[in-house]
Enzyme design. Structure first.
Site, PDB file in Angstrom:
ATOM      1  N   ASP A  12      63.728  74.513  22.655  1.00 29.45           N
ATOM      2  CA  ASP A  12      62.432  73.830  22.650  1.00 29.45           C
ATOM      3  C   ASP A  12      61.668  74.110  21.364  1.00 29.45           C
ATOM      4  OD1 ASP A  12      62.950  72.861  25.143  1.00 29.45           O
ATOM      5  OD2 ASP A  12      61.524  74.123  26.209  1.00 29.45           O
ATOM      6  N   CYS A  58      66.832  60.432  44.449  1.00 32.03           N
ATOM      7  CA  CYS A  58      65.696  60.993  43.706  1.00 32.03           C
ATOM      8  C   CYS A  58      64.570  59.980  43.570  1.00 32.03           C
ATOM      9  CB  CYS A  58      66.146  61.495  42.334  1.00 32.03           C
ATOM     10  SG  CYS A  58      66.879  60.223  41.273  1.00 32.03           S
ATOM     11  N   CYS A  73      54.339  61.427  36.935  1.00 29.48           N
ATOM     12  CA  CYS A  73      55.187  62.584  37.235  1.00 29.48           C
ATOM     13  C   CYS A  73      54.333  63.837  37.451  1.00 29.48           C
ATOM     14  CB  CYS A  73      56.163  62.804  36.095  1.00 29.48           C
ATOM     15  SG  CYS A  73      57.184  64.287  36.283  1.00 29.48           S
ATOM     16  N   CYS A 124      57.257  70.346  39.738  1.00 34.65           N
ATOM     17  CA  CYS A 124      57.737  69.716  40.963  1.00 34.65           C
ATOM     18  C   CYS A 124      59.255  69.615  40.875  1.00 34.65           C
ATOM     19  CB  CYS A 124      57.108  68.334  41.115  1.00 34.65           C
ATOM     20  SG  CYS A 124      57.749  67.361  42.496  1.00 34.65           S
ATOM     21  N   CYS A 168      68.965  65.968  45.221  1.00 32.55           N
ATOM     22  CA  CYS A 168      70.162  65.478  44.528  1.00 32.55           C
ATOM     23  C   CYS A 168      71.432  66.033  45.164  1.00 32.55           C
ATOM     24  CB  CYS A 168      70.107  65.867  43.056  1.00 32.55           C
ATOM     25  SG  CYS A 168      71.554  65.331  42.106  1.00 32.55           S
TER      26      CYS A 168
END
Length: 302
Positions: free
Chosen positions: A122, A182, A202, A230, A237
């Site tokens: 990242d 999902c 989201c 979340c 899945c």
């Protein structure tokens, strides 16, 4: 030798991809996503366009992108009365953990190849899931997570760009097929059948990335007892049905996470927040953001 060393450092997968510019279709799809404003409050996603498209701009003479995956699925879970924290933030900040492991692997690579390396956790605008798929680690699911076949999606990703020319692995060609669990499970309708995510809806994005603005009114009816991210699109899945607990002790849930309640948050000071979550990914939220999120939860919603 590199893959063996990666496994000995605790990584669960390691693959190589040739460091060529990102394909035109992928670039165009990402650009449309930005133009449509689907990146929401993540304004950083629109920056460094040239760097995202070509790993050689991250390291002169780049020949290979090495993709790595590290399991973070927990062995223990928060009790029912705790404010929910996404699994990725249960333990020590993954940036610190991956950075240490990848630094060791990069040093090893430089020692045996005499080539330059640049680890990315990242810390650079590199397309993690794209390169992981190109390196054969897995495929990008409809939930927008990288899914490792037979292992699931609860994995941190990291990359090492290197000037070493390594034989590339075969890209993963699997897909979600006609599964849409999902899409159905997302509490806010942020996912679409074609796979694009709308970060304006989201909860992970809104609860973590949106620091300076009031949240939409509809968030209160969808938040439940979530305050950090979340996991719904991963929990449902099928590829995660047999997820195994990580052996990485750094990812064990901290006492602060296990005992995080609305009452504890309400009496927490800014100084306590900084000390408690100094080495946690939760620190990204900032103190006022955690207070805001907790205020939207209620005992009834638990």
């Amino acid at each position: 030798m590199i893959k063996s060393q990666a496994m000995s450092l605790g990584f669960d997968a390691c693959g190589f991809a040739t460091a060529t510019p990102v394909d035109d279709e992928t670039v165009a799809r990402y650009d449309r996503w930005i133009e449509q404003g689907r990146h929401g409050c993540m304004q950083w996603a629109a920056g460094h366009h040239d760097l995202r498209q070509d790993p050689s701009k991250l390291l002169d003479g780049a020949q290979t992108v090495i993709s790595l995956a590290l399991n973070y699925y927990p062995a223990r879970f928060q009790p029912g009365d705790a404010l929910r924290v996404a699994y990725y933030a249960y333990g020590r900040d993954y940036h610190e953990v991956l950075r240490e492991k990848m630094a060791k692997l990069a040093h090893f690579i430089e020692g045996i190849t005499h080539c330059a390396t640049r680890p990315c956790v990242d810390s650079a605008p590199i397309r993690e899931r794209y390169w992981a798929q190109r390196a054969g680690l897995g495929f990008i699911g409809r939930n927008n997570c990288l899914i490792l076949p037979g292992k699931g999606s609860f994995f941190f990703l990291g990359e090492i760009v290197t000037t070493a020319r390594l034989t590339p692995d075969e890209p993963c060609t699997m897909s979600c097929g006609d599964c849409g669990k999902c899409v159905e499970a997302c509490p806010t309708g942020a996912l679409a059948v074609e796979g694009a995510a709308d970060c304006n809806r989201c909860l992970s994005c809104l609860l973590i990335e949106n620091h300076d603005q009031e949240l939409p009114e509809w968030v209160e009816s969808a938040i439940g007892n979530r305050v950090v991210g979340c996991d719904e699109c991963q929990l449902c899945c099928p590829h995660n049905a047999h997820a195994t607990a990580t052996p990485v002790s750094d990812f064990e849930p901290t006492e602060a996470v296990m005992s995080l309640t609305r009452q504890r948050v309400e009496v927490m000071t800014s100084g306590q927040f900084k000390r408690t979550f100094a080495h946690s990914a939760i620190s990204r939220l900032r103190y006022k953001t955690l207070l805001r999120n907790a205020a939207l939860t209620s005992t009834k919603k638990h």
